[in-house]
Design an enzyme around this catalytic site. Structure first.
Site, PDB file in Angstrom:
ATOM      1  N   GLU A  77       0.884  -1.174   0.000  1.00 38.38           N
ATOM      2  CA  GLU A  77       0.000   0.000   0.000  1.00 38.38           C
ATOM      3  C   GLU A  77       0.915   1.215   0.000  1.00 38.38           C
ATOM      4  OE1 GLU A  77      -3.136   0.012  -0.318  1.00 38.38           O
ATOM      5  OE2 GLU A  77      -4.037  -1.746   0.600  1.00 38.38           O
ATOM      6  N   CYS A 107      -2.302   9.439   2.747  1.00 36.04           N
ATOM      7  CA  CYS A 107      -2.023   8.864   1.428  1.00 36.04           C
ATOM      8  C   CYS A 107      -3.112   9.266   0.446  1.00 36.04           C
ATOM      9  CB  CYS A 107      -1.910   7.352   1.517  1.00 36.04           C
ATOM     10  SG  CYS A 107      -3.367   6.570   2.230  1.00 36.04           S
TER      11      CYS A 107
HETATM   12  P1  NAD Z   1       8.370   4.891   4.715  1.00 32.69           P
HETATM   13  O1  NAD Z   1       8.367   4.112   3.464  1.00 32.69           O
HETATM   14  O2  NAD Z   1       9.503   5.776   4.992  1.00 32.69           O
HETATM   15  O3  NAD Z   1       8.274   3.907   5.981  1.00 32.69           O
HETATM   16  C1  NAD Z   1       7.206   2.993   6.133  1.00 32.69           C
HETATM   17  C2  NAD Z   1       7.655   1.878   7.050  1.00 32.69           C
HETATM   18  O4  NAD Z   1       8.682   1.127   6.408  1.00 32.69           O
HETATM   19  C3  NAD Z   1       8.247   2.360   8.367  1.00 32.69           C
HETATM   20  O5  NAD Z   1       7.844   1.500   9.391  1.00 32.69           O
HETATM   21  C4  NAD Z   1       9.746   2.237   8.120  1.00 32.69           C
HETATM   22  O6  NAD Z   1      10.509   2.075   9.285  1.00 32.69           O
HETATM   23  C5  NAD Z   1       9.796   0.985   7.272  1.00 32.69           C
HETATM   24  N1  NAD Z   1      11.000   0.843   6.436  1.00 32.69           N
HETATM   25  C6  NAD Z   1      11.818   1.805   5.968  1.00 32.69           C
HETATM   26  N2  NAD Z   1      12.799   1.262   5.215  1.00 32.69           N
HETATM   27  C7  NAD Z   1      12.581  -0.076   5.205  1.00 32.69           C
HETATM   28  C8  NAD Z   1      13.243  -1.179   4.583  1.00 32.69           C
HETATM   29  N3  NAD Z   1      14.327  -1.023   3.819  1.00 32.69           N
HETATM   30  N4  NAD Z   1      12.736  -2.413   4.767  1.00 32.69           N
HETATM   31  C9  NAD Z   1      11.625  -2.595   5.516  1.00 32.69           C
HETATM   32  N5  NAD Z   1      10.962  -1.598   6.139  1.00 32.69           N
HETATM   33  C10 NAD Z   1      11.432  -0.342   5.972  1.00 32.69           C
HETATM   34  O7  NAD Z   1       6.991   5.690   4.752  1.00 32.69           O
HETATM   35  P2  NAD Z   1       6.482   6.715   5.848  1.00 32.69           P
HETATM   36  O8  NAD Z   1       7.232   7.995   5.714  1.00 32.69           O
HETATM   37  O9  NAD Z   1       6.448   6.062   7.186  1.00 32.69           O
HETATM   38  O10 NAD Z   1       4.966   6.931   5.390  1.00 32.69           O
HETATM   39  C11 NAD Z   1       4.573   7.852   4.427  1.00 32.69           C
HETATM   40  C12 NAD Z   1       4.331   7.164   3.095  1.00 32.69           C
HETATM   41  O11 NAD Z   1       3.380   6.120   3.263  1.00 32.69           O
HETATM   42  C13 NAD Z   1       3.717   8.096   2.068  1.00 32.69           C
HETATM   43  O12 NAD Z   1       4.313   7.854   0.827  1.00 32.69           O
HETATM   44  C14 NAD Z   1       2.256   7.700   2.061  1.00 32.69           C
HETATM   45  O13 NAD Z   1       1.569   8.008   0.867  1.00 32.69           O
HETATM   46  C15 NAD Z   1       2.356   6.237   2.280  1.00 32.69           C
HETATM   47  N6  NAD Z   1       1.104   5.701   2.803  1.00 32.69           N
HETATM   48  C16 NAD Z   1       0.354   4.916   1.998  1.00 32.69           C
HETATM   49  C17 NAD Z   1      -0.863   4.443   2.458  1.00 32.69           C
HETATM   50  C18 NAD Z   1      -1.739   3.566   1.612  1.00 32.69           C
HETATM   51  O14 NAD Z   1      -2.663   2.981   2.166  1.00 32.69           O
HETATM   52  N7  NAD Z   1      -1.509   3.439   0.326  1.00 32.69           N
HETATM   53  C19 NAD Z   1      -1.305   4.775   3.742  1.00 32.69           C
HETATM   54  C20 NAD Z   1      -0.496   5.590   4.528  1.00 32.69           C
HETATM   55  C21 NAD Z   1       0.714   6.055   4.058  1.00 32.69           C
END
Ligand code: NAD
Length: 543
Positions: free
Chosen positions: A262, A296
């Site tokens: 997502e 998002c």
């Molecule tokens: P992010 O990708 O930076 O982090 C998301 C999660 O992934 C965190 O828990 C982080 O610690 C973890 N992570 C980071 N690097 C990783 C790796 N290499 N391997 C595994 N896990 C890892 O995103 P964010 O800043 O926390 O959230 C914002 C983003 O999320 C925005 O792009 C937003 O649009 C998206 N989002 C999407 C939805 C949806 O339902 N489509 C919902 C909410 C947020």
């Protein structure tokens, strides 16, 4: 009650969950700090796991999963009902905990997080029996007519969930509830920015009766998530940015780990010529500024029919200027802080790029330093062009950029001209026209005359196309992601050998040709074929 929650958090943070970072990823921090984004106060420090400890958590989950699955759906739903009762009873404390760690106004936390979780529990309580039960699969192949087919839904085992900070309660909770109800165990790696809300979720689930090993939280930054992807989980539900999603997809491909992704969005809003300007501008303002634009499903691009453009832009600017920005704990706050200073810098760079290339700032346009380093004024931009960064890249902040269009075809083309495809919205007084256009927008969800709130409809699938992701959460299809489908095929004549079990030759070939003619040759009436199939079904039932 609050004290009990707090104690549980502390026991997670300093006791058996005494985790540290994987050394191979060269992460300096062995601890993360949960920080209030409005005040910069450190709420708590937590020690993070190493790779072996993440794997050990997954192994414990696997061991715990057997008993949980054997409990049966009825008893698992009883635990869910208890969880729902506890969430309802503690709604104010949960909302306050979300505000302290993620910044959004308390009222917003109640509506966009607590309500969403309560309703997703309601959906599962009402529908899980029907959706997870075995399903007979009638079939029409005459050659196999003596066999019965059945679809059986089986839990994957251990589901890993990696979640972001922007909806720190509703995103991991809705995914977790579906996984648990289906009979899986869950290991959750929440965002490093919002670990305490995840630990509150854990204490609520455990207090409701979910065994400790069946739902566990591993806190930490990206490397803890990467360790979870490499651990022996059976499926991963990831919510986060496109960049991280791509990294996870590559790692998952190494071991063919099934994943739901997502990811981010750049959701367009189309304001058609016949739209109500007052209604549409209120929707745009809420859609762009709710959660300080960090949703998002935020309205990130607004396309407005040229005949309404000036009036619409002015209405949005007036409404944006009236919004009260401040600490989300204050009941009068409309827009809270952004989560982190680095997120504010992304917004600043997008607004600066737009301003330098000719955009006009009708409201906001800068940080509100007097409130703290994470506050950015709700910003409305006019004279934006489709090629500016503000229209191409996910901004994830309180900015509403708008572009005029002349006809519906152009609006659809602009909406679809994006690497993202999460959601979109269309404003028109003619809902049939709205629905016709909705079919042409390349996005997982299109709302006609509303923004964002589809996320709160527990029956509705949530997921994107293009770079916005793969797979679904929520509703029937989200629940289907938590099980694998097994087809059980039973022959009702155990004493009968199949004619195709060898003995090939010319005679057999001719018999088979005749059999194919019987079923598929043009000219044979459907009544004859229907009669043959009915005979097969009758025969099978008799056996
Ligand atoms: P992010 O990708 O930076 O982090 C998301 C999660 O992934 C965190 O828990 C982080 O610690 C973890 N992570 C980071 N690097 C990783 C790796 N290499 N391997 C595994 N896990 C890892 O995103 P964010 O800043 O926390 O959230 C914002 C983003 O999320 C925005 O792009 C937003 O649009 C998206 N989002 C999407 C939805 C949806 O339902 N489509 C919902 C909410 C947020």
């Amino acid at each position: 009650m609050k004290e009990a929650l707090r104690q549980d958090v502390v026991s997670y943070a300093s006791g058996e969950y005494d985790y540290c970072m994987p050394p191979d990823l060269q992460i300096a921090a062995r601890k993360i700090s949960s920080v209030n984004p409005a005040t910069a106060a450190v709420l708590q420090e937590l020690v993070c796991p190493d790779e072996a400890e993440v794997s050990a958590a997954v192994e414990r989950a696997r061991a715990g999963k057997a008993g949980w699955a054997e409990l049966g759906l009825g008893k698992r739903l009883a635990v869910l009902r208890e969880f729902q009762r506890k969430v309802y009873a503690r709604k104010s404390e949960i909302a306050a905990a979300i505000t302290r760690e993620a910044g959004k106004p308390v009222a917003e936390a109640l509506v966009t997080e607590v309500l969403v979780v309560l309703d997703s529990a309601r959906f599962l309580l009402e529908n899980a029996f029907a959706l997870l039960r075995d399903e007979p699969l009638p079939h029409g192949n005459l050659a196999t007519k003596l066999k019965t087919g059945r679809l059986v839904r089986q839990p994957h085992g251990v589901i890993g969930i990696i979640s972001p900070w922007n909806y720190p309660f509703s995103i991991p909770a809705t995914e977790t509830l579906a996984a648990l109800v289906a009979g899986n165990a869950v290991v959750l790696k929440p965002s490093e920015l919002t670990p305490l809300v995840a630990l509150e979720l854990a204490s609520l689930l455990h207090a409701a009766g979910v065994p400790r090993d069946v739902f566990q939280v591993v806190v930490g930054e990206g490397p803890a998530g990467a360790a979870l992807v490499r651990s022996p989980i059976d499926k991963l539900i990831f919510t986060g940015s496109v960049n991280t999603g791509k990294r996870i997809a590559a790692a998952a491909a190494e071991r063919l780990l099934p994943v739901v992704l997502e990811l981010g969005g750049k959701d367009p809003m189309l304001v058609l010529r016949d739209a109500d300007v007052d209604v549409a501008s209120s929707a745009a303002v809420w859609g762009a500024f709710v959660n300080a634009g960090q949703a998002c499903l935020s309205v990130e691009r607004c396309y407005v029919h040229r005949s309404l453009y000036a009036r619409f832009a002015e209405a949005c600017a007036d409404k944006a200027k009236k919004l009260r920005v401040g600490n989300g704990m204050d009941a009068n706050t409309d827009v809270g802080p952004m989560i982190h200073e680095r997120q504010v810098r992304v917004v600043e760079s997008h607004v600066e790029d737009a301003r330098a290339r000719g955009a006009r700032i009708l409201a906001g346009g800068s940080r509100l330093h007097e409130l703290g380093s994470n506050f950015y004024a709700p910003t409305v931009l006019a004279d934006v062009t489709h090629d500016m960064r503000i229209m191409r890249e996910e901004t994830f902040g309180p900015v509403l950029p708008m572009v005029p269009f002349d006809h519906d075809e152009e609006a659809v083309r602009l909406a679809n001209d994006s690497e993202y495809g999460l959601a979109a919205s269309i404003f028109t007084r003619d809902s049939d026209r709205g629905e016709r256009l909705a079919r042409r927008i390349h996005a997982g969800t299109v709302m006609v005359n509303d923004v964002i709130s589809c996320f709160g409809i527990s029956e509705a699938p949530h997921g994107g196309v293009k770079a916005s992701g793969v797979g679904l959460t929520h509703g029937r299809f989200g629940l289907e992601e938590m099980v694998w489908l097994k087809y059980i095929d039973t022959d009702q004549m155990p004493g009968l050998k199949k004619v195709w079990w060898y003995g090939y030759g010319e005679a057999f070939r001719r018999q088979m040709e005749g059999f194919l003619d019987l079923q598929f040759a043009q000219g044979l009436s459907t009544r004859v074929r229907g009669a043959l199939r009915a005979t097969g079904t009758l025969l099978r039932k008799r056996l």
